[in-house]
Design a protein around this motif. Sequence first.
Motif, PDB file in Angstrom:
ATOM      1  N   MET A 154       0.901  -1.154   0.000  1.00 43.38           N
ATOM      2  CA  MET A 154       0.000   0.000   0.000  1.00 43.38           C
ATOM      3  C   MET A 154       0.937   1.200   0.000  1.00 43.38           C
ATOM      4  SD  MET A 154      -2.769  -1.755   0.395  1.00 43.38           S
ATOM      5  CE  MET A 154      -4.092  -0.810   1.007  1.00 43.38           C
ATOM      6  N   GLN A 201      -6.708  -0.140  -5.671  1.00 40.40           N
ATOM      7  CA  GLN A 201      -7.455   0.588  -4.655  1.00 40.40           C
ATOM      8  C   GLN A 201      -6.702   1.848  -4.275  1.00 40.40           C
ATOM      9  OE1 GLN A 201      -7.390  -2.987  -2.242  1.00 40.40           O
ATOM     10  NE2 GLN A 201      -9.622  -2.882  -2.128  1.00 40.40           N
ATOM     11  N   TYR A 202      -7.441   2.839  -3.843  1.00 36.15           N
ATOM     12  CA  TYR A 202      -6.886   4.134  -3.458  1.00 36.15           C
ATOM     13  C   TYR A 202      -7.321   4.441  -2.038  1.00 36.15           C
ATOM     14  CZ  TYR A 202      -6.228   4.223  -8.441  1.00 36.15           C
ATOM     15  OH  TYR A 202      -5.851   3.889  -9.710  1.00 36.15           O
ATOM     16  N   TYR A 203      -6.453   5.154  -1.291  1.00 36.82           N
ATOM     17  CA  TYR A 203      -6.698   5.386   0.128  1.00 36.82           C
ATOM     18  C   TYR A 203      -6.369   6.818   0.522  1.00 36.82           C
ATOM     19  CZ  TYR A 203      -6.920   0.344   0.549  1.00 36.82           C
ATOM     20  OH  TYR A 203      -7.286  -0.957   0.406  1.00 36.82           O
ATOM     21  N   ASP A 218      -4.825   8.596   3.906  1.00 33.97           N
ATOM     22  CA  ASP A 218      -4.132   8.153   5.115  1.00 33.97           C
ATOM     23  C   ASP A 218      -4.246   9.225   6.189  1.00 33.97           C
ATOM     24  OD1 ASP A 218      -2.305   9.860   3.796  1.00 33.97           O
ATOM     25  OD2 ASP A 218      -0.602   8.858   4.687  1.00 33.97           O
ATOM     26  N   LEU A 223      -5.800   3.890   7.140  1.00 31.45           N
ATOM     27  CA  LEU A 223      -6.078   3.978   5.711  1.00 31.45           C
ATOM     28  C   LEU A 223      -7.574   3.817   5.493  1.00 31.45           C
ATOM     29  CD1 LEU A 223      -3.212   1.734   4.279  1.00 31.45           C
ATOM     30  CD2 LEU A 223      -3.216   4.201   4.667  1.00 31.45           C
ATOM     31  N   GLN A 224      -8.144   4.739   4.707  1.00 36.75           N
ATOM     32  CA  GLN A 224      -9.555   4.671   4.356  1.00 36.75           C
ATOM     33  C   GLN A 224      -9.679   4.592   2.839  1.00 36.75           C
ATOM     34  OE1 GLN A 224     -11.861   8.218   4.652  1.00 36.75           O
ATOM     35  NE2 GLN A 224     -13.769   7.113   4.975  1.00 36.75           N
ATOM     36  N   GLU A 225     -10.336   3.548   2.347  1.00 34.99           N
ATOM     37  CA  GLU A 225     -10.496   3.394   0.907  1.00 34.99           C
ATOM     38  C   GLU A 225     -11.303   4.555   0.332  1.00 34.99           C
ATOM     39  OE1 GLU A 225     -11.750  -0.015  -2.317  1.00 34.99           O
ATOM     40  OE2 GLU A 225     -11.510  -0.564  -0.218  1.00 34.99           O
ATOM     41  N   ARG A 226     -10.929   4.960  -0.877  1.00 35.48           N
ATOM     42  CA  ARG A 226     -11.582   6.091  -1.553  1.00 35.48           C
ATOM     43  C   ARG A 226     -11.718   5.791  -3.036  1.00 35.48           C
ATOM     44  NH1 ARG A 226      -7.297  10.791  -2.870  1.00 35.48           N
ATOM     45  NH2 ARG A 226      -8.896  11.166  -4.395  1.00 35.48           N
TER      46      ARG A 226
END
Length: 144
Positions: free
Chosen positions: A65, A93-95, A97, A121-124
């Motif tokens: 990541m 996937q994109y995050y 932070d 980390l939060q997925e976006r």
Amino acid sequence: MTVFSKLLFGTMHIKSYDLLACEGKQQPEVKNQLPKVRLAKVKTNSDLTAPCNTSILYPEDGGNMHCFTAVTACAVLDVLGPPYNDDEGRHCQYYFDFPSSQFSVDGVVVPNEEKEGYGWLQERDRPVDLVVRGELYRGPPFFK
């Protein structure tokens, strides 16, 4: 997948994480208003200037990541093996932070001296200004 990244010219900052679940530890329950936030350990947080060694990011260890930020004009060659393929479960996937001290957590205590070594980390959604150009490798075989 495994990612080989080679900085071709310039300087970039790389910050990479391993999800805590990949280290054999269970994800803690997070008490906040943001959905799907996961705790991760920072593996790399430094600037690279060409010429430098190739970075290797492994699926479950080594910072798969990751985020590249240009410090100067630069170019990076990423070789992914196997490549992204939604049908085969290899999604890009994109995050976002966040610092590890941003949320209250049950089940995990991050000592004060290690807080810089963790993040959330939060997925976006994919950033609208991101341009990725993929090409099929047509050169000689790597392995015989």
